[in-house]
Structures are given as structure tokens and as C-alpha cells.
Write a protein that holds these residues in place. Sequence first.
Motif, short mmCIF file in Angstrom:
data_model
loop_
_atom_site.label_atom_id
_atom_site.label_comp_id
_atom_site.label_asym_id
_atom_site.label_seq_id
_atom_site.Cartn_x
_atom_site.Cartn_y
_atom_site.Cartn_z
N VAL A 139 0.84 -1.20 0.00
CA VAL A 139 0.00 0.00 0.00
C VAL A 139 0.87 1.25 0.00
O VAL A 139 0.63 2.19 -0.76
N ALA A 140 1.90 1.27 0.85
CA ALA A 140 2.82 2.41 0.88
C ALA A 140 3.53 2.59 -0.46
O ALA A 140 3.68 3.72 -0.96
N LEU A 141 3.94 1.49 -1.06
CA LEU A 141 4.61 1.53 -2.37
C LEU A 141 3.66 2.09 -3.43
O LEU A 141 4.04 2.96 -4.23
N HIS A 142 2.43 1.59 -3.47
CA HIS A 142 1.43 2.07 -4.43
C HIS A 142 1.26 3.58 -4.32
O HIS A 142 1.28 4.31 -5.32
N ASP A 143 1.10 4.07 -3.09
CA ASP A 143 0.83 5.49 -2.91
C ASP A 143 2.05 6.34 -3.26
O ASP A 143 1.91 7.45 -3.81
N ALA A 144 3.25 5.85 -2.97
CA ALA A 144 4.46 6.60 -3.33
C ALA A 144 4.59 6.71 -4.85
O ALA A 144 4.91 7.78 -5.38
N LEU A 145 4.33 5.62 -5.54
CA LEU A 145 4.42 5.65 -7.00
C LEU A 145 3.34 6.54 -7.60
O LEU A 145 3.59 7.28 -8.57
#
Length: 244
Positions: A139-145
Amino acid sequence: MQDFTQRRPEGRALDQLRPITLTRDVMKNAHGSCLAEFGDTRVMCTATIEETLPAWRKASRKGWLTAEYAMLPASTSSRTKREYKGRKGRSMEIERLIGRSLRAVCDLDHLGEFTITVDCDVLQADGGTRTASITGGWVALHDALMNFVEQGKIKRLPLTGQVAAISMGVVAGTPMLDLDYPEDSHADVDLNLVGTADGGIVEIQGTGERSTLSRVQLNELLDMGEAGIRRLCDLQNEVTGFTA
């Protein structure tokens, strides 16, 4: 020892996940963040993107994703010492697992010359910290991208799918899903499954702690785990609105 029978002490069914919450945008300075709560286990997952690459990666012109994992001192019943210069073997093994898992659904060829670091800090440990780290880390990766896509730094979202992880085990001869610490500490067999939303398996980690594991039991645990992964990916999708 607790009596692990057809239902657990808190009334949970054998194939039932703990109450799980994925809370986004909890860290102001991270490009993406998620507080992953699996029952009493709480892991703060943050994703930071830097416009640089490790020296060994620069010639490839491909992006890179890595992970770091640590347990805060008061995350366990007795104080966990901070890690300074040296990394504990367990922490290194877990952060490599997190990195492998997230890279499995990240198109590094189209990321650009960026390095993503996903940090997973255990605030409170009650079993399944690595699985919560992977699930919340996605989830954190998705939002950062998405943050970088919206800023025009990346042309499109370089994610090929979702990845999540769950623990399973055989406790007092009984297969169970999503073990908490008392169950995990009494497990005859301990298993972790990392999988994707489309049913792919990224990694299986299994150990006969106190007994061996039969093929029938392995199949039963994997069936439980795959169903758990689907439910976790549904929850990820609910909070992010991701579509592959």
C-alpha cells in the motif's frame, strides 16, 4: 498450554484472519505510508523515492526497490535492543523477503532511475510482523508511485499487480491461518505464504518446529493461505482503488 481446538481463544475460526486495518497517509514526509494492523500486531510502513541509484545499478538504467525492517524497543514484551551498526540476521532475512516480494509486482524497467526504499518498523509485535510488513508495504509503495505519477516524474504506474502475505501453522495438530504470538510460539509447523492477487506464489517459507509436515497438511495450509491472500488483496484494493 492453551487448548487450541476447533475455535481459537478469541473465538476466531481456524481459517479466519485477525481483524485487519490498513490506514494510509499516516506519515507526513513519506511519499507513501500505511499503518498495517493485524490484530495486535502493528507495523508502520513507509515508502520513499530518491532520484538516484546504487552504483552497481546505474549502468542498467533501471530502477531499484529495497526494504528495511526493524522492531522498535517496546514492540515486544521485553525490550528489544536497537540495531545500530550491525544488522541482526533475522532482520536482514525479513527485509530481503519484503524487498523480493514487492519487486515481484514492480516493473523496474519502467520505473526510471529512481530508488524506492520501503521501511517497515514494528510498533507492536503479536505474530506475523513480516506478513503485515509486506501487505502494508505494498500500500505504501502504491501510494508513493502514484505520488510520482501525479507529479509527472513517472509516466505511468509501474505496478504489475498486488502482493500480500499471510502466516499459517499447525498448532497442537490443527492447521490454522494468521497465527498470533501465543499460537506461533506453540506451533508444530510454521509457514508463511507470499502471493499475488491473481493467484501467483512469490515465496513459501516453512519450518517443522516440533514435528514434520505431511503433504496433506501442506496442501490444507496452502489452501488456507491462498484464501487469506485473496482477502488481503481485496482490502488493499478497497483502500487504494488499484486496478492492474
